[in-house]
Design a protein around this motif. Structure first.
Motif, mmCIF file in Angstrom:
data_model
loop_
_atom_site.group_PDB
_atom_site.id
_atom_site.type_symbol
_atom_site.label_atom_id
_atom_site.label_comp_id
_atom_site.label_asym_id
_atom_site.label_seq_id
_atom_site.Cartn_x
_atom_site.Cartn_y
_atom_site.Cartn_z
ATOM 1 N N THR A 235 0.732 -12.427 0.004
ATOM 2 C CA THR A 235 1.553 -11.468 -0.726
ATOM 3 C C THR A 235 0.798 -10.161 -0.974
ATOM 4 O O THR A 235 -0.430 -10.148 -1.035
ATOM 5 C CB THR A 235 1.989 -12.033 -2.086
ATOM 6 N N ALA A 236 1.569 -9.097 -1.124
ATOM 7 C CA ALA A 236 0.993 -7.811 -1.512
ATOM 8 C C ALA A 236 1.905 -7.173 -2.544
ATOM 9 O O ALA A 236 3.098 -6.967 -2.290
ATOM 10 C CB ALA A 236 0.838 -6.891 -0.307
ATOM 11 N N LEU A 237 1.357 -6.895 -3.705
ATOM 12 C CA LEU A 237 2.124 -6.220 -4.752
ATOM 13 C C LEU A 237 2.130 -4.729 -4.485
ATOM 14 O O LEU A 237 1.085 -4.114 -4.271
ATOM 15 C CB LEU A 237 1.506 -6.507 -6.118
ATOM 16 N N LEU A 238 3.326 -4.157 -4.485
ATOM 17 C CA LEU A 238 3.477 -2.741 -4.174
ATOM 18 C C LEU A 238 4.240 -2.078 -5.311
ATOM 19 O O LEU A 238 5.368 -1.631 -5.152
ATOM 20 C CB LEU A 238 4.228 -2.589 -2.848
ATOM 21 N N ALA A 250 -1.537 -6.291 -12.737
ATOM 22 C CA ALA A 250 -2.545 -7.143 -13.378
ATOM 23 C C ALA A 250 -1.902 -8.367 -14.024
ATOM 24 O O ALA A 250 -2.453 -9.472 -13.975
ATOM 25 C CB ALA A 250 -3.319 -6.338 -14.417
ATOM 26 N N ARG A 251 -0.723 -8.198 -14.616
ATOM 27 C CA ARG A 251 -0.030 -9.335 -15.239
ATOM 28 C C ARG A 251 0.452 -10.339 -14.195
ATOM 29 O O ARG A 251 0.605 -11.532 -14.486
ATOM 30 C CB ARG A 251 1.164 -8.837 -16.062
ATOM 31 N N SER A 252 0.692 -9.858 -12.984
ATOM 32 C CA SER A 252 1.203 -10.724 -11.924
ATOM 33 C C SER A 252 0.118 -11.555 -11.270
ATOM 34 O O SER A 252 0.394 -12.608 -10.689
ATOM 35 C CB SER A 252 1.904 -9.880 -10.851
ATOM 36 N N LEU A 253 -1.129 -11.095 -11.354
ATOM 37 C CA LEU A 253 -2.231 -11.757 -10.661
ATOM 38 C C LEU A 253 -2.373 -13.240 -11.024
ATOM 39 O O LEU A 253 -2.385 -14.095 -10.123
ATOM 40 C CB LEU A 253 -3.536 -11.001 -10.918
ATOM 41 N N PRO A 263 -2.848 -13.173 -3.188
ATOM 42 C CA PRO A 263 -2.356 -11.808 -3.400
ATOM 43 C C PRO A 263 -3.350 -10.717 -3.004
ATOM 44 O O PRO A 263 -4.551 -10.823 -3.261
ATOM 45 C CB PRO A 263 -2.104 -11.767 -4.910
ATOM 46 N N LYS A 264 -2.813 -9.678 -2.387
ATOM 47 C CA LYS A 264 -3.568 -8.463 -2.121
ATOM 48 C C LYS A 264 -2.982 -7.347 -2.986
ATOM 49 O O LYS A 264 -1.836 -7.428 -3.437
ATOM 50 C CB LYS A 264 -3.481 -8.074 -0.648
ATOM 51 N N ALA A 265 -3.773 -6.314 -3.196
ATOM 52 C CA ALA A 265 -3.317 -5.192 -4.018
ATOM 53 C C ALA A 265 -3.307 -3.918 -3.184
ATOM 54 O O ALA A 265 -4.305 -3.579 -2.547
ATOM 55 C CB ALA A 265 -4.225 -5.014 -5.228
ATOM 56 N N ASP A 297 -8.616 -7.871 -1.727
ATOM 57 C CA ASP A 297 -8.216 -9.052 -2.468
ATOM 58 C C ASP A 297 -7.919 -8.642 -3.912
ATOM 59 O O ASP A 297 -8.707 -7.969 -4.563
ATOM 60 C CB ASP A 297 -9.355 -10.080 -2.432
ATOM 61 N N MET A 298 -6.775 -9.032 -4.415
ATOM 62 C CA MET A 298 -6.323 -8.550 -5.719
ATOM 63 C C MET A 298 -7.221 -9.036 -6.859
ATOM 64 O O MET A 298 -7.480 -8.295 -7.807
ATOM 65 C CB MET A 298 -4.882 -8.992 -5.960
ATOM 66 N N PHE A 299 -7.710 -10.262 -6.766
ATOM 67 C CA PHE A 299 -8.597 -10.771 -7.822
ATOM 68 C C PHE A 299 -9.900 -9.984 -7.847
ATOM 69 O O PHE A 299 -10.378 -9.597 -8.925
ATOM 70 C CB PHE A 299 -8.891 -12.253 -7.607
#
Length: 390
Positions: A235-238, A250-253, A263-265, A297-299
């Motif tokens: 996934t990638a949050l956009l 950040a809340r979605s992580l 998740p990627k950012a 990497d989102m984390f």
């Protein structure tokens, strides 16, 4: 099997969908009467929403090209193909146009009200339409039922976007806009862009990025994560590039990681939303694909931001671990968690076992904490009692 693989339906959902398509009644002999009554009510609610969607859609198609709704759709790049594919509609200015139409189709006012399509007047003299003078976006489930609506104001009404109220068939926290249409692309690409709202979704879709879904004016929920996992883990949050968008990311992580997703950012330029970004340049879609490929990497991005924010003092390291600890503890993929812990230790230049203990509170065995220490004596001295050795 095709529907389960292609559309991500569960077995019961696929059976119900096919039975409905073929007009074959499902066996109900073993169902309690309460269950049969519930099923009958669901069918009526779905039919009301379907009729409402057709009503709104016909309204839009009948508008002159100079009408504000048509002009807005054109300005936002909604082609005729997109309008038809997603049944985009228009709610009239009339106070009770939808009510009169649905009542003429034989639907009860009680069920229309239960779906949040109308409300009672304060003087109890009747009902009025909830959606008036708005561009309408029908919301479909993965099995093709219209479960709710989103309406975008064309005037100065507040809120700017209005969603259907929660009902037996609609819950914002359990539905993703566009998923019924894009699920096949999510599976094919093994990747999904997650955006906020209808227009960001349609902007990406119309530019050829079809592995996309949208949340509906609410934060990402565990149900959203569980739903996405049917199709892909990548996934990638956009979200918007402003501070509110970053906070939402950040809340979605922890939600994404707790559901076993990766998740990627993607950080957009400040002040730009996905719609702005993809339409501000001729190659916007291609640039977005490049950003997705290069996304961090989102984390680890979250960790680096906290690290920069708190500084390099010893106490700062503890504070950073206090922030990331709950996320690590919620993760179901322990392999990935172990790699994150090792990466944190590397970036902090500390022992990974200290990170594990500090962040998660998990005890580390003596052998693991000190692998080079002298091993325990395999033959320890025997305990003695008054009657001899044990």
């Amino acid at each position: 099997t095709f529907l389960k693989e292609y559309q991500g339906m569960s077995f019961p959902e696929s059976i119900e969908f096919l039975a409905d398509r073929a007009s074959i009644p499902l066996p109900v002999t073993d169902q309690p009467s309460a269950d049969r009554s519930q099923q009958d009510k669901l069918k009526k609610l779905y039919k009301i929403n379907q009729d409402a969607a057709l009503y709104f859609h016909k309204n839009f198609l009948s508008l002159a090209t100079t009408h504000p709704a048509r002009a807005y759709a054109t300005k936002r790049g909604l082609s005729e193909e997109i309008v038809h594919s997603f049944m985009i509609g228009y709610s009239l200015v009339d106070w009770d146009g939808l009510i009169r139409y649905l009542r003429a189709q034989g639907h009860s006012i009680e069920l229309i009200e239960e779906l949040g399509l109308c409300k009672k007047r304060q003087d109890a003299s009747g009902h009025f339409d909830l959606f008036r003078d708005r561009l309408m976006f029908p919301i479909l489930s993965t099995n093709g039922h219209v479960v709710g609506f989103g309406g975008r104001t064309l005037a100065d009404q507040m809120p700017k976007y209005l969603n259907s109220s929660e009902s037996l068939v609609f819950s914002k926290g359990r539905i993703l806009y566009g998923l019924g249409e894009t699920s096949k692309y999510l599976k094919g690409d093994d990747f999904v862009f997650i955006v906020e709202g209808y227009m960001d979704f349609l902007a990406l879709y119309s530019k050829g990025i079809k592995n996309v879904v949208a949340v509906l004016g609410t934060a990402l929920t565990p149900d959203h994560g569980h739903l996405l996992k049917r199709f892909t883990k990548n996934t990638a949050l956009l979200f918007d590039g402003d501070s509110a968008g970053q906070k939402a990311s950040a809340r979605s992580l922890p939600i994404l990681l707790s559901e076993g997703l990766y998740p990627k950012a993607i950080t957009l330029p400040s002040g730009m939303d996905p719609d702005d970004f993809i339409n501000s340049q001729p190659d916007g879609a291609q640039r977005l694909k490049v950003l997705a490929k290069e996304a961090t990497d989102m984390f680890l991005q979250f960790f680096d931001e906290k690290k920069r924010s708190f500084g390099s003092e010893p106490s700062a390291k503890v504070r950073v671990l206090d922030e990331v600890g709950p996320i690590l503890k919620s993760m179901k993929d322990l392999r990935l968690r172990d790699l994150y812990i090792s990466e944190i230790a590397k970036r902090f230049a500390v022992d990974r076992n200290w990170v594990l203990q500090t962040a998660t509170g998990e005890a580390v065995s003596r052998e693991r904490a000190a692998p080079n220490s002298v091993p325990k004596n395999p033959n320890p001295p025997r305990k003695m009692t008054s009657s001899g050795p044990i």
